[in-house]
Design a protein around this motif. Structure first.
Motif, mmCIF file in Angstrom:
data_model
loop_
_atom_site.group_PDB
_atom_site.id
_atom_site.type_symbol
_atom_site.label_atom_id
_atom_site.label_comp_id
_atom_site.label_asym_id
_atom_site.label_seq_id
_atom_site.Cartn_x
_atom_site.Cartn_y
_atom_site.Cartn_z
ATOM 1 N N MET A 1 0.846 -1.184 0.000
ATOM 2 C CA MET A 1 0.000 0.000 0.000
ATOM 3 C C MET A 1 0.889 1.244 0.000
ATOM 4 O O MET A 1 1.918 1.283 0.659
ATOM 5 N N VAL A 2 0.441 2.261 -0.724
ATOM 6 C CA VAL A 2 1.138 3.536 -0.749
ATOM 7 C C VAL A 2 0.901 4.238 0.584
ATOM 8 O O VAL A 2 -0.229 4.287 1.085
ATOM 9 N N GLY A 3 1.948 4.767 1.170
ATOM 10 C CA GLY A 3 1.842 5.506 2.424
ATOM 11 C C GLY A 3 1.879 7.004 2.180
ATOM 12 O O GLY A 3 2.290 7.463 1.114
ATOM 13 N N LEU A 4 1.465 7.750 3.190
ATOM 14 C CA LEU A 4 1.456 9.208 3.104
ATOM 15 C C LEU A 4 2.183 9.787 4.306
ATOM 16 O O LEU A 4 2.108 9.241 5.410
ATOM 17 N N VAL A 5 2.844 10.925 4.081
ATOM 18 C CA VAL A 5 3.466 11.674 5.166
ATOM 19 C C VAL A 5 3.005 13.123 5.063
ATOM 20 O O VAL A 5 3.116 13.737 4.009
ATOM 21 N N VAL A 6 2.465 13.634 6.166
ATOM 22 C CA VAL A 6 2.000 15.012 6.248
ATOM 23 C C VAL A 6 3.083 15.831 6.946
ATOM 24 O O VAL A 6 3.406 15.578 8.109
ATOM 25 N N ILE A 7 3.633 16.807 6.221
ATOM 26 C CA ILE A 7 4.717 17.634 6.743
ATOM 27 C C ILE A 7 4.175 19.037 6.990
ATOM 28 O O ILE A 7 3.640 19.669 6.087
ATOM 29 N N SER A 8 4.320 19.499 8.225
ATOM 30 C CA SER A 8 3.844 20.826 8.586
ATOM 31 C C SER A 8 4.816 21.476 9.553
ATOM 32 O O SER A 8 5.567 20.792 10.243
#
Length: 134
Positions: A1-8
């Motif tokens: 599965m493709v993962g996501l990273v939220v950068i803030s």
């Protein structure tokens, strides 16, 4: 599965967007936050991004979503560093979405949860910028 990273720049914002994207992605999507600096203050940290990518990577790639300014630069720096570390110069399946943070994360999480490939998840994130609210 493709993962996501939220950068803030904000730890709280990154965690909140990740939580929302996971919930609206039917809970199956792997969405990791990378917010704030290494000391917990405002800023960005390539080390936090690196850890989040490692946690999100299920083998099918990772889409990075960044809020603005130095978080975008940090994401780009991470991708460049990853390419240099790979023997063949390939970016290791990590891409930066040109997308609004919240809408892009939700759209990408929905596609990732459905089992879409990296290109489709990236396209979903980036298509979110075209949806008007009024």
């Amino acid at each position: 599965m493709v993962g996501l990273v939220v950068i803030s720049h904000s730890r709280i914002l990154a965690e909140g967007v990740a939580e929302l994207a996971r919930a609206l992605g039917v809970g199956k999507a792997v969405v990791e936050p990378a917010g704030g600096d290494a000391d917990g203050g405002f800023g960005t940290s390539i080390d936090l991004v690196e850890r989040a990518v490692a946690a999100a990577d299920g083998g099918d790639g990772v889409v990075l979503l960044a809020d603005l300014g130095s978080s975008v630069l940090t994401a780009k720096m991470y991708i460049e560093d990853a390419a240099e570390d790979d023997e063949d110069g390939v970016q290791g399946g990590v891409v930066l979405a040109d997308a609004p943070l919240v809408e892009g994360a939700v759209a990408a999480a929905s596609m990732a949860a459905a089992g879409a490939d990296l290109a489709a998840v990236l396209a979903a994130a980036e298509s979110a910028r075209d949806h008007r609210k009024s």
